[in-house]
Design an enzyme around this catalytic site. Structure first.
Site, PDB file in Angstrom:
ATOM      1  N   GLU A 287       3.535  -1.617  -4.335  1.00  0.00           N
ATOM      2  CA  GLU A 287       2.256  -2.346  -4.350  1.00  0.00           C
ATOM      3  C   GLU A 287       1.565  -2.446  -5.705  1.00  0.00           C
ATOM      4  O   GLU A 287       0.404  -2.848  -5.769  1.00  0.00           O
ATOM      5  CB  GLU A 287       1.279  -1.764  -3.308  1.00  0.00           C
ATOM      6  CG  GLU A 287       1.790  -1.961  -1.883  1.00  0.00           C
ATOM      7  CD  GLU A 287       0.782  -1.622  -0.796  1.00  0.00           C
ATOM      8  OE1 GLU A 287      -0.210  -0.965  -1.096  1.00  0.00           O
ATOM      9  OE2 GLU A 287       1.020  -2.021   0.356  1.00  0.00           O
TER      10      GLU A 287
HETATM   11  C1  BMA Z   1       0.712   0.998   2.322  1.00  0.00           C
HETATM   12  C2  BMA Z   1       1.472   2.132   1.679  1.00  0.00           C
HETATM   13  C3  BMA Z   1       0.640   3.320   1.416  1.00  0.00           C
HETATM   14  C4  BMA Z   1      -0.416   3.528   2.463  1.00  0.00           C
HETATM   15  C5  BMA Z   1      -0.259   2.631   3.624  1.00  0.00           C
HETATM   16  C6  BMA Z   1      -1.330   2.772   4.639  1.00  0.00           C
HETATM   17  O1  BMA Z   1       0.222   0.141   1.396  1.00  0.00           O
HETATM   18  O2  BMA Z   1       2.120   1.670   0.555  1.00  0.00           O
HETATM   19  O3  BMA Z   1       0.058   3.239   0.158  1.00  0.00           O
HETATM   20  O4  BMA Z   1      -0.407   4.831   2.869  1.00  0.00           O
HETATM   21  O5  BMA Z   1      -0.278   1.348   3.152  1.00  0.00           O
HETATM   22  O6  BMA Z   1      -2.587   2.393   4.120  1.00  0.00           O
END
Ligand code: BMA
Length: 816
Positions: free
Chosen positions: A422
């Site tokens: 991300e």
């Molecule tokens: C996603 C993951 C984590 C996070 C999850 C829940 O973006 O990459 O960073 O724990 O969401 O929010």
């Protein structure tokens, strides 16, 4: 080569920082590999960090400097002999001393370190000391030097190379680990050793297996060095030129390694031996598998696919995201890892994504995946943050990547290296960019350094710059291109909005739910316990987590006020949300080529997105995933304004037969029926039209459409649960003892929606074979509960909050 493990007689003490008075001047026995929290816990000096609100009481540990010490006996170095102290992993900022001499410093949890001990090793007793600085204090200083950079959580985890979630995450505790987290040993050798072995394994078009072994050696003198590569009875030898050698071994008609559901996983023993003047002096063994892998990203009429192709076969990736299986990594045994991966396999998962806020996973993890045919996508450990591309971070990143790519590349299960989690949308979509003020943010790692290293060291494997990712200037999360993370559902909109997008590969999506009842009560003791009581809230780490849970529940089911009903309703809604998404994604194969649920596992007891809780118990979500990933799935889906049935055949054989579709009342009266011919080619989907009389209920509040072909079932209701006229007590049941535990026979007297047996409430070790089963009136179903507990009152399995269903919580208490 003599390897002497140094895991005994370690002790630990605090040497700096604010230590509570009661703990001053102590020294405790220490585990190596291990971590400071676990040593203090074992010594009775701190309470269990996972229990109630202890996490908050242990923040003083963030600022402590620690010292690990041991003594060991050794003979002094012989002339010509090399003596290396090898640390496979230190967490994180350390100075290593042997007999008072500084051997070196460490600053990267993701690397190993080898120190030349020749000048310091003594005959007799030797003292080895590892002094650890507070990683948080170090990270703050590093950040001051590198410049502040945005991140998703408060501590500057992006300013040093340590597992990011060590500093807390939206499902994990802020318990900063410190310690010697991987094995440590003394290596004594003469002549030479294998410094690096890279077996690159492919399959030629004619079916010949090809292993290209690249080796680097470390030599102590000037002998004639040879490398021998052996598989079974086949061997090739090649002379070492300078310090490296390359040998190719061919295996005709090799047996291919396949992902789960596509074939077997034959593994071949590969031995690489270093010979000096014809004598073996060092050797390395790997278990390899022969397969090819690519990711198809050739633009098509829709956009850019992201489809794994293994041995020429296009694969729908059914899987989940993997986080560290215990925040205290050194407690994760090979057995625990294997149990978790067995759970993934039982749920028909053929892929796990090792998420970038954790670690480069262990060889135990990869061995288990190799043996079971679970494909692994490994993120490089960069997550939800901007990272400096300057020194001293840059050379750490290169060193850890070189080492871990080399360590993991022999595993056939590894199918993708991915640059980060991300960080690309963080730059383009999260309004973070302006905060950079021109500073570097990591792009060079993801588009140059890391792909360059993968191309150099592991050219047989695909690389993706990030997850999510879309090529060119497109927004990284574009649904038509590459991978996508689907988080509008959960954060902002109802789960029915999963259908708003047809991603090419959904690498993350998920919904929260509480852990099982037994796990919850083992770790949380609020009196009274409510969703917002203090300890439970400390174990809910997501921003506005309970608010999102409740807003996500309300459109479907009323939010119960009673804790036990709340627990069931939120678990049920978690399962349904993800099932809804999974069926949608699978129904779009081959346009959508993967669905990885966020998240398979937990690292501590939490209200989280996990399918399996931290005490290893499957949540209802786990069963929903297993049903949605069944190789042959029937699902009711909208297409071009109509409601249709989609049959998904993830199997090498065609799926033929007849679908029997009925519209019936909850009481069991059949109002319309149809027989639909089913003929779905291997690994494809087919759309079956449903006639109007199946789709137009007389009373939408009390009718259901059921479509069945063999074991495959699809149920379609004509409204949300909270609006339906369910019978609140729709079944009869009995319990019988059987060899493995108990059998529960259930007979539906009226339509039963999502029947579940929350067996752990009766016996903590009890696990039911299936749940979230819907039964039309008149149907029966038996459930097997495995338990070694001998129960005085097995009828407890029939209690209303044990054998429960959606009918139980579909109406607010005041409406009943
Ligand atoms: C996603 C993951 C984590 C996070 C999850 C829940 O973006 O990459 O960073 O724990 O969401 O929010």
């Amino acid at each position: 080569m003599i390897r002497m493990t140094l895991h005994d007689d370690w002790s630990l003490r605090a040497v700096g920082g604010q230590v509570p008075d009661a703990l001053a001047n102590w020294k405790v026995p220490a585990q190596v590999p291990g971590s400071t929290h676990l040593d203090l816990l074992a010594a009775g000096l701190i309470p269990d960090p996972y229990l109630d609100r202890n996490e908050a009481a242990l923040t003083w540990m963030h600022r402590v400097d620690w010292q690990y010490t041991t003594t060991f006996r050794a003979t002094g170095p012989r002339p010509g002999e090399r003596t290396d102290l090898v640390f496979e992993g230190i967490d994180t900022i350390a100075t290593v001393e042997l007999n008072g001499d500084v051997l070196g410093h460490t600053a990267n949890m993701h690397r190993s370190y080898r120190f030349d001990a020749r000048g310091s090793l003594r005959e007799g007793v030797n003292e080895l000391t590892v002094s650890l600085r507070s990683a948080l204090t170090h990270a703050e200083e590093a950040e001051a030097q590198l410049g502040w950079r945005q991140r998703a959580y408060p501590h500057p985890y992006n300013a040093l190379r340590k597992m990011a979630c060590s500093f807390g995450w939206d499902w994990g505790p802020d318990l900063q680990t410190a310690g010697i987290w991987k094995p440590v040993r003394l290596e004594r050798w003469e002549a030479g050793r294998l410094a690096q072995v890279r077996p690159l394994v492919t399959v030629d078009p004619d079916g010949t297996g090809r292993v290209d072994v690249h080796t680097d050696i470390d030599s102590a003198d000037d002998r004639a060095y040879t490398v021998a590569v052996t598989i079974g009875d086949d061997q090739v030898r090649t002379a070492v030129q300078h310090t490296s050698a390359r040998a190719t071994l061919l295996v005709p008609d090799v047996r291919l390694w396949w992902p789960l559901g596509y074939g077997d996983q034959p593994l071949y023993d590969l031995t690489v031996t270093l010979l000096a003047d014809g004598q073996p002096v060092d050797s390395v063994r790997h278990r390899i598998g022969f397969r090819t892998v690519t990711v198809d990203t050739e633009p098509d009429e829709i956009g850019t696919p992201f489809t794994f192709v293994v041995n020429g076969k296009r694969v729908f990736a059914k899987g989940a995201n993997w986080i560290p299986d215990d925040h205290f990594l050194t407690r994760v045994t090979a057995q625990r890892t294997a149990r978790r991966i067995d759970q993934a396999v039982d749920a028909h998962m053929n892929m796990l994504r090792v998420w970038g806020g954790g670690i480069y996973e262990s060889d135990d993890f990869y061995d288990a995946c190799d043996e079971r045919g679970v494909l692994v996508w490994q993120d490089f450990p960069f997550s939800c943050a901007f990272y400096a591309e300057e020194e001293p971070l840059r050379h750490e990143v290169e060193a850890e990547a070189r080492e871990n790519v080399t360590r993991l590349l022999p595993h056939p299960s590894l199918v993708l290296w991915n640059g980060n989690n991300e960080n690309l949308p963080a730059y383009t979509d999260w309004n973070w960019r302006d905060s950079l003020k021109g500073r570097s943010w990591g792009l060079g790692y993801y588009t140059e350094l890391l792909p360059g290293l993968v191309a150099e060291l592991d050219p047989t494997r695909p690389y993706a710059p990030g997850s999510p990712y879309s090529p060119g200037d497109l927004p990284p999360n574009d649904a038509h291109h590459g991978t996508r993370h689907e988080w509008d559902v959960w954060n902002a909109v109802d789960y029915t909005h999963y259908r708003d997008h047809v991603p090419r590969f959904c690498a993350e999506f998920g919904f929260q739910g509480p852990p099982t009842w037994t796990t919850l009560h083992r770790w949380i003791h609020d009196e009274p316990m409510t969703p917002a009581s203090p300890a439970l809230l400390l174990h809910q780490k997501a921003e506005d987590g309970n608010g999102k849970l409740h807003r996500g529940l309300e459109p479907h089911l009323p939010v119960p006020t009673d804790l036990e009903r709340w627990h069931w309703a939120t678990q049920l809604n978690q399962a349904r949300a993800v099932r809804f998404g999974l069926e949608h994604f699978r129904s779009w194969w081959p346009r959508t080529a993967g669905a990885l649920v966020w998240q398979l596992n937990d690292c501590w007891p939490a209200i989280s997105w996990s399918a399996v809780d931290s005490d290893e118990r499957p949540k209802p979500l786990y069963y929903a995933i297993r049903q949605a990933f069944t190789p042959r799935l029937l699902t009711v889906q909208p297409r071009e304004g109509r409601t249709t049935l989609v049959a998904v055949n993830d199997h090498d054989q065609p799926w033929t037969g007849t679908v029997l579709a009925t519209r019936q009342t909850f009481a069991g009266e059949v109002l319309a029926t149809a027989e639909l011919p089913l003929d779905v080619p291997p690994r494809s989907t087919a759309q079956l039209d449903l006639a109007d009389d199946l789709l137009k209920p007389v009373d939408p509040r009390s009718e259901v459409l059921v479509a069945a072909a063999g074991d495959a079932r699809a149920h379609h209701l004509f409204g949300e649960d909270r609006d339906l006229d369910y019978d609140p007590a729709p079944f009869t049941a009995r319990v019988l003892p059987v060899d493995e535990g108990y059998r529960i026979d259930v007979r539906a007297t009226s339509y039963v929606r999502d029947l579940a047996l929350l067996a752990d409430k009766v016996a903590p070790d009890a696990v039911v074979d299936d749940m979230l089963v819907s039964l039309p009136a008149g149907e029966s179903r038996s459930f097997l509960v495995r338990t070694s507990t001998n129960l005085h009152e097995p009828s407890a399995f029939l209690g209303p909050d044990v054998l429960c269903c959606a009918n139980l919580v579909a109406r607010a208490a005041e409406d009943l």
